[in-house]
Design a protein around this motif. Structure first.
Motif, mmCIF file in Angstrom:
data_model
loop_
_atom_site.group_PDB
_atom_site.id
_atom_site.type_symbol
_atom_site.label_atom_id
_atom_site.label_comp_id
_atom_site.label_asym_id
_atom_site.label_seq_id
_atom_site.Cartn_x
_atom_site.Cartn_y
_atom_site.Cartn_z
ATOM 1 N N GLY A 102 0.795 -1.225 0.000
ATOM 2 C CA GLY A 102 0.000 0.000 0.000
ATOM 3 C C GLY A 102 0.823 1.267 0.000
ATOM 4 O O GLY A 102 0.256 2.364 0.001
ATOM 5 N N SER A 103 2.143 1.154 -0.021
ATOM 6 C CA SER A 103 2.981 2.350 -0.033
ATOM 7 C C SER A 103 3.106 2.892 -1.450
ATOM 8 O O SER A 103 2.854 2.198 -2.435
ATOM 9 C CB SER A 103 4.360 2.054 0.551
ATOM 10 N N CYS A 104 3.497 4.158 -1.548
ATOM 11 C CA CYS A 104 3.549 4.830 -2.846
ATOM 12 C C CYS A 104 4.675 5.852 -2.832
ATOM 13 O O CYS A 104 4.992 6.435 -1.784
ATOM 14 C CB CYS A 104 2.200 5.505 -3.124
ATOM 15 N N MET A 105 5.288 6.081 -4.001
ATOM 16 C CA MET A 105 6.330 7.074 -4.155
ATOM 17 C C MET A 105 6.038 7.928 -5.382
ATOM 18 O O MET A 105 5.479 7.441 -6.369
ATOM 19 C CB MET A 105 7.703 6.412 -4.321
ATOM 20 N N PHE A 106 6.423 9.195 -5.304
ATOM 21 C CA PHE A 106 6.425 10.056 -6.482
ATOM 22 C C PHE A 106 7.860 10.098 -6.994
ATOM 23 O O PHE A 106 8.790 10.337 -6.221
ATOM 24 C CB PHE A 106 5.942 11.459 -6.144
ATOM 25 N N GLU A 107 8.053 9.862 -8.299
ATOM 26 C CA GLU A 107 9.390 9.720 -8.838
ATOM 27 C C GLU A 107 9.586 10.579 -10.082
ATOM 28 O O GLU A 107 8.684 10.708 -10.923
ATOM 29 C CB GLU A 107 9.663 8.259 -9.209
ATOM 30 N N ARG A 121 13.013 10.539 -5.739
ATOM 31 C CA ARG A 121 11.715 10.063 -5.285
ATOM 32 C C ARG A 121 11.381 10.603 -3.906
ATOM 33 O O ARG A 121 12.280 10.935 -3.119
ATOM 34 C CB ARG A 121 11.679 8.540 -5.311
ATOM 35 N N THR A 122 10.099 10.658 -3.609
ATOM 36 C CA THR A 122 9.628 11.122 -2.327
ATOM 37 C C THR A 122 8.337 10.379 -1.993
ATOM 38 O O THR A 122 7.574 10.019 -2.902
ATOM 39 C CB THR A 122 9.392 12.648 -2.346
ATOM 40 N N PRO A 123 8.067 10.093 -0.719
ATOM 41 C CA PRO A 123 6.834 9.378 -0.361
ATOM 42 C C PRO A 123 5.586 10.125 -0.840
ATOM 43 O O PRO A 123 5.563 11.352 -0.892
ATOM 44 C CB PRO A 123 6.902 9.310 1.163
ATOM 45 N N TYR A 124 4.546 9.348 -1.174
ATOM 46 C CA TYR A 124 3.331 9.913 -1.759
ATOM 47 C C TYR A 124 2.114 9.217 -1.160
ATOM 48 O O TYR A 124 2.198 8.081 -0.686
ATOM 49 C CB TYR A 124 3.356 9.704 -3.272
ATOM 50 N N GLU A 125 0.988 9.875 -1.238
ATOM 51 C CA GLU A 125 -0.265 9.309 -0.743
ATOM 52 C C GLU A 125 -0.858 8.412 -1.829
ATOM 53 O O GLU A 125 -1.200 8.884 -2.918
ATOM 54 C CB GLU A 125 -1.239 10.432 -0.381
ATOM 55 N N ALA A 126 -0.985 7.127 -1.537
ATOM 56 C CA ALA A 126 -1.426 6.172 -2.553
ATOM 57 C C ALA A 126 -2.803 6.516 -3.110
ATOM 58 O O ALA A 126 -3.069 6.313 -4.302
ATOM 59 C CB ALA A 126 -1.431 4.756 -1.981
ATOM 60 N N ALA A 127 -3.677 7.050 -2.281
ATOM 61 C CA ALA A 127 -5.024 7.380 -2.744
ATOM 62 C C ALA A 127 -5.012 8.484 -3.796
ATOM 63 O O ALA A 127 -5.981 8.648 -4.542
ATOM 64 C CB ALA A 127 -5.897 7.791 -1.565
ATOM 65 N N ARG A 128 -3.902 9.222 -3.895
ATOM 66 C CA ARG A 128 -3.811 10.329 -4.849
ATOM 67 C C ARG A 128 -2.797 10.044 -5.949
ATOM 68 O O ARG A 128 -2.283 10.956 -6.585
ATOM 69 C CB ARG A 128 -3.457 11.622 -4.108
ATOM 70 N N ARG A 129 -2.536 8.764 -6.187
ATOM 71 C CA ARG A 129 -1.459 8.401 -7.129
ATOM 72 C C ARG A 129 -1.774 8.777 -8.567
ATOM 73 O O ARG A 129 -0.864 8.807 -9.400
ATOM 74 C CB ARG A 129 -1.162 6.914 -7.034
ATOM 75 N N ALA A 136 4.009 17.480 -5.040
ATOM 76 C CA ALA A 136 4.652 16.776 -6.151
ATOM 77 C C ALA A 136 5.126 17.760 -7.209
ATOM 78 O O ALA A 136 6.221 17.604 -7.772
ATOM 79 C CB ALA A 136 3.686 15.772 -6.758
ATOM 80 N N GLU A 137 4.339 18.774 -7.485
ATOM 81 C CA GLU A 137 4.735 19.786 -8.473
ATOM 82 C C GLU A 137 5.993 20.527 -8.022
ATOM 83 O O GLU A 137 6.879 20.808 -8.833
ATOM 84 C CB GLU A 137 3.586 20.753 -8.703
ATOM 85 N N ARG A 138 6.077 20.808 -6.718
ATOM 86 C CA ARG A 138 7.290 21.465 -6.203
ATOM 87 C C ARG A 138 8.494 20.543 -6.320
ATOM 88 O O ARG A 138 9.591 20.973 -6.702
ATOM 89 C CB ARG A 138 7.081 21.888 -4.746
ATOM 90 N N PHE A 139 8.306 19.275 -5.983
ATOM 91 C CA PHE A 139 9.400 18.298 -6.071
ATOM 92 C C PHE A 139 9.879 18.178 -7.510
ATOM 93 O O PHE A 139 11.092 18.151 -7.782
ATOM 94 C CB PHE A 139 8.907 16.948 -5.549
ATOM 95 N N LEU A 140 8.944 18.115 -8.450
ATOM 96 C CA LEU A 140 9.289 18.028 -9.866
ATOM 97 C C LEU A 140 10.053 19.265 -10.313
ATOM 98 O O LEU A 140 11.078 19.161 -11.003
ATOM 99 C CB LEU A 140 8.017 17.861 -10.695
#
Length: 258
Positions: A102-107, A121-129, A136-140
């Protein structure tokens, strides 16, 4: 048997290694990747031949894991076109969900010097994948500014999702890894395409250009191919999209109706 079933059986042979040990060795975010399309009948020989040098990632008694990746692109598929044109400054944007935990990452995957891959990569909310949050936009933006001195393209939205099953082999006396993916399914709203079930995508990932896995594959007369799950997905999900570099791979990976 399905490719995933053959993969699961083959993965039972090597010794086990836990996730903490893998992370302690190396996160391997800056790496060289070599990819291979392996016929399923050769899979047991490959995994058996690597058992002395590699261990299989095992979490809670499981070695075969379910993955889902959602990719983001512009309406004109800018990042796909950058890869098709083999641009030096190219990148992919995705969320990766580990469905069993159930874990998720933004990459953000950046093409670095000498064709190395720089994955941030940074941890992400799976429900919003399937969406890009403000974080996420800031990380990108930070990743693209630091590497390419450019801002993210706009607008960005979900363009394709891939699902598959994976076994990960970890080099016992080094930092290299081998991933083996089977059962690829590509989808977007209104369209879903399943890949053929007679091949496995092998990726050899290491800090150097050659590993025991690469040498064994050469002895098996299996040669590297330039391939990307995202580019394959776009090619089959968006009929009429130019896909010249991947036509041989598309013929191997998908039935003619796909």
């Amino acid at each position: 048997m399905t490719a995933a079933a053959v993969l699961g059986d083959a993965a039972a042979g090597p010794p086990a290694i836990g996730l903490p040990d893998v992370l302690a060795r190396s996160a391997l975010q800056l790496r060289l990747d070599r990819k291979y399309l392996l016929p399923v009948p050769l899979l047991p020989a490959l995994v058996g031949g690597l058992a002395g040098d590699y261990a299989a990632l095992e979490i809670d008694g499981r070695r075969l894991f379910r993955y889902s990746s959602t990719y983001f692109d512009t309406p004109g598929l800018l990042t796909y076109r950058q890869h098709r044109q083999d641009r030096r400054r190219r990148f992919k944007i995705r969320t990766r969900t580990y469905l069993d935990s159930g874990s998720c990452m933004f990459e953000v995957k950046l093409n670095g010097t000498r064709d190395a891959t720089d994955k941030r990569r940074t941890p992400y909310e799976a429900a919003r994948r399937a969406e890009l949050t403000a974080a996420a936009e800031r990380f990108l933006a930070e990743a693209l500014l630091s590497e390419y001195r450019m801002n993210p393209p706009e607008p960005l939205g979900p363009s394709a999702t891939t699902g598959y099953r994976r076994v990960t082999l970890v080099q016992r006396s080094g930092t290299g890894r081998v991933t083996l993916d089977a059962g690829l399914v590509c989808s977007r709203p209104g369209r879903r395409v399943e890949a053929r079930d007679d091949w496995v995508l092998v990726e050899s990932k290491s800090a150097a250009a050659d590993t025991p896995a690469d040498r064994l594959l050469r002895r098996m007369r299996v040669h590297p191919v330039k391939i990307s799950k995202y580019c394959l997905a776009v090619a089959v999900l968006y009929p009429g999209t130019a896909s010249n570099p991947w036509r041989p791979a598309l013929r191997r990976c998908f039935a003619p109706t796909g």
